[in-house]
Design a protein around this motif. Structure first.
Motif, PDB file in Angstrom:
ATOM      1  N   LEU A  12      38.009  41.040  34.351  1.00 56.35           N
ATOM      2  CA  LEU A  12      38.533  41.282  35.692  1.00 56.35           C
ATOM      3  C   LEU A  12      38.550  42.780  35.987  1.00 56.35           C
ATOM      4  CD1 LEU A  12      41.592  38.842  35.699  1.00 56.35           C
ATOM      5  CD2 LEU A  12      39.301  38.417  36.613  1.00 56.35           C
ATOM      6  N   ALA A  13      38.659  43.121  37.269  1.00 60.06           N
ATOM      7  CA  ALA A  13      38.703  44.533  37.652  1.00 60.06           C
ATOM      8  C   ALA A  13      39.878  45.238  36.991  1.00 60.06           C
ATOM      9  CB  ALA A  13      38.786  44.660  39.167  1.00 60.06           C
ATOM     10  N   THR A  14      41.009  44.547  36.876  1.00 64.01           N
ATOM     11  CA  THR A  14      42.156  45.046  36.116  1.00 64.01           C
ATOM     12  C   THR A  14      42.538  43.983  35.107  1.00 64.01           C
ATOM     13  OG1 THR A  14      42.966  46.310  38.016  1.00 64.01           O
ATOM     14  CG2 THR A  14      44.513  45.912  36.220  1.00 64.01           C
ATOM     15  N   GLU A  15      42.285  44.248  33.844  1.00 67.06           N
ATOM     16  CA  GLU A  15      42.542  43.269  32.794  1.00 67.06           C
ATOM     17  C   GLU A  15      43.916  43.493  32.164  1.00 67.06           C
ATOM     18  OE1 GLU A  15      41.720  40.626  31.686  1.00 67.06           O
ATOM     19  OE2 GLU A  15      39.657  40.182  32.272  1.00 67.06           O
ATOM     20  N   THR A  16      44.277  42.614  31.249  1.00 71.81           N
ATOM     21  CA  THR A  16      45.522  42.708  30.483  1.00 71.81           C
ATOM     22  C   THR A  16      45.182  42.909  29.017  1.00 71.81           C
ATOM     23  OG1 THR A  16      46.635  41.220  32.040  1.00 71.81           O
ATOM     24  CG2 THR A  16      47.669  41.542  29.885  1.00 71.81           C
ATOM     25  N   ALA A  17      45.760  43.916  28.411  1.00 67.61           N
ATOM     26  CA  ALA A  17      45.497  44.179  26.994  1.00 67.61           C
ATOM     27  C   ALA A  17      45.922  42.990  26.151  1.00 67.61           C
ATOM     28  CB  ALA A  17      46.238  45.438  26.555  1.00 67.61           C
ATOM     29  N   PHE A  18      45.218  42.771  25.046  1.00 66.54           N
ATOM     30  CA  PHE A  18      45.501  41.634  24.170  1.00 66.54           C
ATOM     31  C   PHE A  18      46.849  41.840  23.474  1.00 66.54           C
ATOM     32  CE2 PHE A  18      40.721  41.647  24.051  1.00 66.54           C
ATOM     33  CZ  PHE A  18      40.558  40.475  24.783  1.00 66.54           C
ATOM     34  N   ALA A  19      47.829  40.998  23.818  1.00 65.37           N
ATOM     35  CA  ALA A  19      49.180  41.137  23.262  1.00 65.37           C
ATOM     36  C   ALA A  19      49.202  40.991  21.739  1.00 65.37           C
ATOM     37  CB  ALA A  19      50.121  40.127  23.924  1.00 65.37           C
ATOM     38  N   TRP A  48      46.998  50.238  19.376  1.00 67.42           N
ATOM     39  CA  TRP A  48      46.503  49.488  20.535  1.00 67.42           C
ATOM     40  C   TRP A  48      47.688  49.287  21.480  1.00 67.42           C
ATOM     41  CZ3 TRP A  48      41.429  48.894  21.158  1.00 67.42           C
ATOM     42  CH2 TRP A  48      40.978  48.072  22.200  1.00 67.42           C
ATOM     43  N   THR A  49      47.548  49.745  22.721  1.00 64.37           N
ATOM     44  CA  THR A  49      48.662  49.761  23.663  1.00 64.37           C
ATOM     45  C   THR A  49      48.330  48.945  24.912  1.00 64.37           C
ATOM     46  OG1 THR A  49      47.963  51.666  24.985  1.00 64.37           O
ATOM     47  CG2 THR A  49      49.069  52.123  22.868  1.00 64.37           C
ATOM     48  N   PRO A  50      49.301  48.735  25.815  1.00 62.57           N
ATOM     49  CA  PRO A  50      49.013  48.029  27.069  1.00 62.57           C
ATOM     50  C   PRO A  50      47.972  48.726  27.930  1.00 62.57           C
ATOM     51  CG  PRO A  50      51.370  48.016  26.655  1.00 62.57           C
ATOM     52  CD  PRO A  50      50.768  48.944  25.634  1.00 62.57           C
ATOM     53  N   ASP A  51      47.696  49.994  27.664  1.00 63.35           N
ATOM     54  CA  ASP A  51      46.670  50.704  28.435  1.00 63.35           C
ATOM     55  C   ASP A  51      45.252  50.370  27.982  1.00 63.35           C
ATOM     56  OD1 ASP A  51      48.546  51.996  30.015  1.00 63.35           O
ATOM     57  OD2 ASP A  51      48.742  53.678  28.604  1.00 63.35           O
ATOM     58  N   HIS A  52      45.119  49.706  26.828  1.00 62.58           N
ATOM     59  CA  HIS A  52      43.789  49.329  26.327  1.00 62.58           C
ATOM     60  C   HIS A  52      43.402  47.976  26.941  1.00 62.58           C
ATOM     61  CE1 HIS A  52      45.055  52.312  23.285  1.00 62.58           C
ATOM     62  NE2 HIS A  52      43.761  52.531  23.127  1.00 62.58           N
ATOM     63  N   ARG A  53      43.092  48.006  28.237  1.00 64.79           N
ATOM     64  CA  ARG A  53      42.904  46.755  28.971  1.00 64.79           C
ATOM     65  C   ARG A  53      41.471  46.224  28.894  1.00 64.79           C
ATOM     66  NH1 ARG A  53      45.542  49.875  33.108  1.00 64.79           N
ATOM     67  NH2 ARG A  53      43.527  49.895  34.194  1.00 64.79           N
ATOM     68  N   GLY A  54      40.494  47.122  28.881  1.00 69.87           N
ATOM     69  CA  GLY A  54      39.111  46.665  28.936  1.00 69.87           C
ATOM     70  C   GLY A  54      38.718  46.166  30.318  1.00 69.87           C
ATOM     71  N   ASP A  55      39.049  46.935  31.346  1.00 69.01           N
ATOM     72  CA  ASP A  55      38.718  46.538  32.717  1.00 69.01           C
ATOM     73  C   ASP A  55      37.203  46.358  32.868  1.00 69.01           C
ATOM     74  OD1 ASP A  55      41.396  46.923  33.145  1.00 69.01           O
ATOM     75  OD2 ASP A  55      41.174  48.796  34.269  1.00 69.01           O
ATOM     76  N   ARG A  56      36.808  45.273  33.533  1.00 67.26           N
ATOM     77  CA  ARG A  56      35.405  44.953  33.827  1.00 67.26           C
ATOM     78  C   ARG A  56      34.554  44.836  32.573  1.00 67.26           C
ATOM     79  NH1 ARG A  56      34.883  45.141  39.295  1.00 67.26           N
ATOM     80  NH2 ARG A  56      36.311  46.515  40.455  1.00 67.26           N
ATOM     81  N   LEU A  66      30.211  41.680  26.948  1.00 63.15           N
ATOM     82  CA  LEU A  66      29.344  41.893  28.099  1.00 63.15           C
ATOM     83  C   LEU A  66      29.933  42.938  29.038  1.00 63.15           C
ATOM     84  CD1 LEU A  66      28.656  38.137  28.808  1.00 63.15           C
ATOM     85  CD2 LEU A  66      26.885  39.757  28.143  1.00 63.15           C
ATOM     86  N   ASP A  67      29.067  43.692  29.652  1.00 64.16           N
ATOM     87  CA  ASP A  67      29.477  44.614  30.700  1.00 64.16           C
ATOM     88  C   ASP A  67      29.622  43.827  31.996  1.00 64.16           C
ATOM     89  OD1 ASP A  67      29.890  46.968  32.231  1.00 64.16           O
ATOM     90  OD2 ASP A  67      27.760  47.011  32.729  1.00 64.16           O
ATOM     91  N   GLY A  68      30.808  43.835  32.581  1.00 64.69           N
ATOM     92  CA  GLY A  68      31.028  43.120  33.828  1.00 64.69           C
ATOM     93  C   GLY A  68      31.793  41.827  33.639  1.00 64.69           C
ATOM     94  N   ARG A  69      32.053  41.170  34.754  1.00 65.76           N
ATOM     95  CA  ARG A  69      32.860  39.955  34.772  1.00 65.76           C
ATOM     96  C   ARG A  69      32.012  38.731  34.481  1.00 65.76           C
ATOM     97  NH1 ARG A  69      36.963  38.138  39.691  1.00 65.76           N
ATOM     98  NH2 ARG A  69      37.743  36.235  38.695  1.00 65.76           N
ATOM     99  N   SER A  70      32.516  37.854  33.636  1.00 67.25           N
ATOM    100  CA  SER A  70      31.879  36.574  33.340  1.00 67.25           C
ATOM    101  C   SER A  70      32.669  35.439  33.990  1.00 67.25           C
ATOM    102  CB  SER A  70      31.786  36.350  31.828  1.00 67.25           C
ATOM    103  OG  SER A  70      30.975  37.332  31.216  1.00 67.25           O
ATOM    104  N   HIS A  71      31.985  34.314  34.170  1.00 68.82           N
ATOM    105  CA  HIS A  71      32.639  33.178  34.813  1.00 68.82           C
ATOM    106  C   HIS A  71      33.527  32.405  33.842  1.00 68.82           C
ATOM    107  CE1 HIS A  71      33.398  29.619  37.166  1.00 68.82           C
ATOM    108  NE2 HIS A  71      32.732  28.863  36.317  1.00 68.82           N
TER     109      HIS A  71
END
Length: 379
Positions: free
Chosen positions: A139-146, A156-164, A94-99
């Motif tokens: 989230l506005a700033t996400e964490t890349a999947f370890a 796939w690096t820590p920069d591939h976060r998928g923000d929002r 989805l585009d955007g933040r989910s609950h």
């Protein structure tokens, strides 16, 4: 102008409307036209989005957005085989933040994920430790999947976060050939999907929310499926409506309609249910008129713009007319008799999203004959 409008049964195709009677509408105001309501009821529905039916692999996929709770299939952002032979997928849902993510599925199997590990089913499918999965809620700033970084170093690096972006990953590790069909009975055709409580909605009844700051819409126990709030969210986030000039001056209409949707009505078998709810899923390429039409159907609603461009909304109930059409205003009328049976509208078939059927579309139970027939939720 006072005219009766045949009641629009909510929940057509992608939503749920809880009906407790014939909510015939009476239009008031010269800018409100009965034909608009008829168009909503009998006009073309929003095409079912890919995100509701299957996973897609496309170079530039359309973004999916949603209101309420739905099962969502994603768009594959990465599919790669690791050096160890593991199959790695990263999926945008989805585009955007989910609950919240309520339930994960591998194909049509409900699965449990503990610490990023899919737990083995009773028949040894998805043997514990062999299948990894997880989700980010955008989230506005996400964490890349370890686990993906570990499986595909340098790709796939820590920069591939998928923000929002509400996203997920699926890693299928290899097994011995003798165990392959037991662990993966459908071979590599394993698709990750999930049920999400989707977008946070702005609620003008909550004074702590700022219409210009979506971060203030985030609540621990949000009201996500009120269709009036969903319509307001769509106008604000997708259509660029100016809240201060086009909504706020007529906010009482929006609050009254939202309150009506939240009214508790008794169920046949006991308990209560909110009068109108919605579960809308659409893609960014959908026509705005179709998206708005689908939302309106879920609360038997209609809306108009006044001479100042302000958006006024009404929910599915009786509104006392402010002006009456009398004989002096009627300049012509025609009556057609002897309509052939096959030309009479007999039964309305509608569908709704059922949590009891893995959030799939199911038919309502229709009853009655003639042009005033209704369809109600089962029970």
């Amino acid at each position: 102008m006072g005219k009766f409008v045949g009641a629009i049964v909510g929940a057509i195709t992608v939503g749920v409307g809880i009906l407790t009677g014939n909510p015939a509408l009476i239009a008031s105001g010269a800018s409100l036209i009965v034909g608009n309501a008829v168009t909503l009821l009998f006009g073309p529905s929003l095409p079912k989005p890919d995100a509701a039916t299957t996973q897609k692999k496309e170079p530039v996929p359309a973004r999916a957005r949603g209101i309420g709770t739905r099962r969502v299939y994603g768009k594959v952002m990465l599919f790669q085989t690791s050096a160890t032979g593991a199959s790695v997928d990263v999926v945008a849902f989805l585009d955007g933040r989910s609950h919240a993510m309520r339930q994960a599925y591998l194909n049509d199997d409900k699965v449990t994920i503990v610490g990023g590990v899919v737990q083995q089913l009773a028949d040894k499918r998805y043997k514990t430790g062999k299948v990894l999965a997880g989700f980010n809620l955008g989230l506005a700033t996400e964490t890349a999947f370890a686990p993906v970084i570990a499986a595909l170093p340098g790709i796939w690096t820590p920069d591939h976060r998928g923000d929002r972006i509400t996203s997920g990953y699926l890693i299928k590790n290899p097994v011995k050939s003798s165990d392959f069909l037991e662990v993966y009975p459908q071979a590599d055709q394993v698709v990750l999907s999930a049920v999400f409580d989707m977008s946070y909605l702005f609620d003008p009844r909550d004074v702590s929310m700022d219409p210009a700051d979506p971060d203030t819409w985030v609540k621990p126990d949000p009201l996500l499926d009120n269709p009036v709030l969903g319509l307001l969210w769509y106008l604000l986030t997708d259509r660029g409506i100016d809240y201060e000039t086009q909504i706020l001056p007529v906010i009482d209409y929006w609050i009254a309609a939202a309150d009506h949707c939240d009214e508790l009505v008794p169920l046949k078998d006991g308990g209560t249910e909110r009068r109108y709810r919605c579960a809308i899923l659409y893609e960014a390429t959908a026509e705005p008129a179709q998206v708005i039409g689908e939302i309106l159907k879920t609360f038997d609603g209609w809306y108009s713009q006044d001479a100042l461009g302000r958006y006024i909304v009404y929910s599915g109930r009786y509104y006392e007319p402010t002006v009456t059409i009398g004989p002096s205003q009627i300049v012509n009328a025609r009556h057609q008799g002897f309509v052939e049976d096959e030309d009479l509208y007999d039964e309305l078939t509608v569908t709704y999203i059922s949590a009891d059927h893995d959030y799939a579309e199911v038919d309502m139970c229709a009853f009655g004959r003639g042009v005033n027939s209704f369809a109600r939720l089962p029970g």
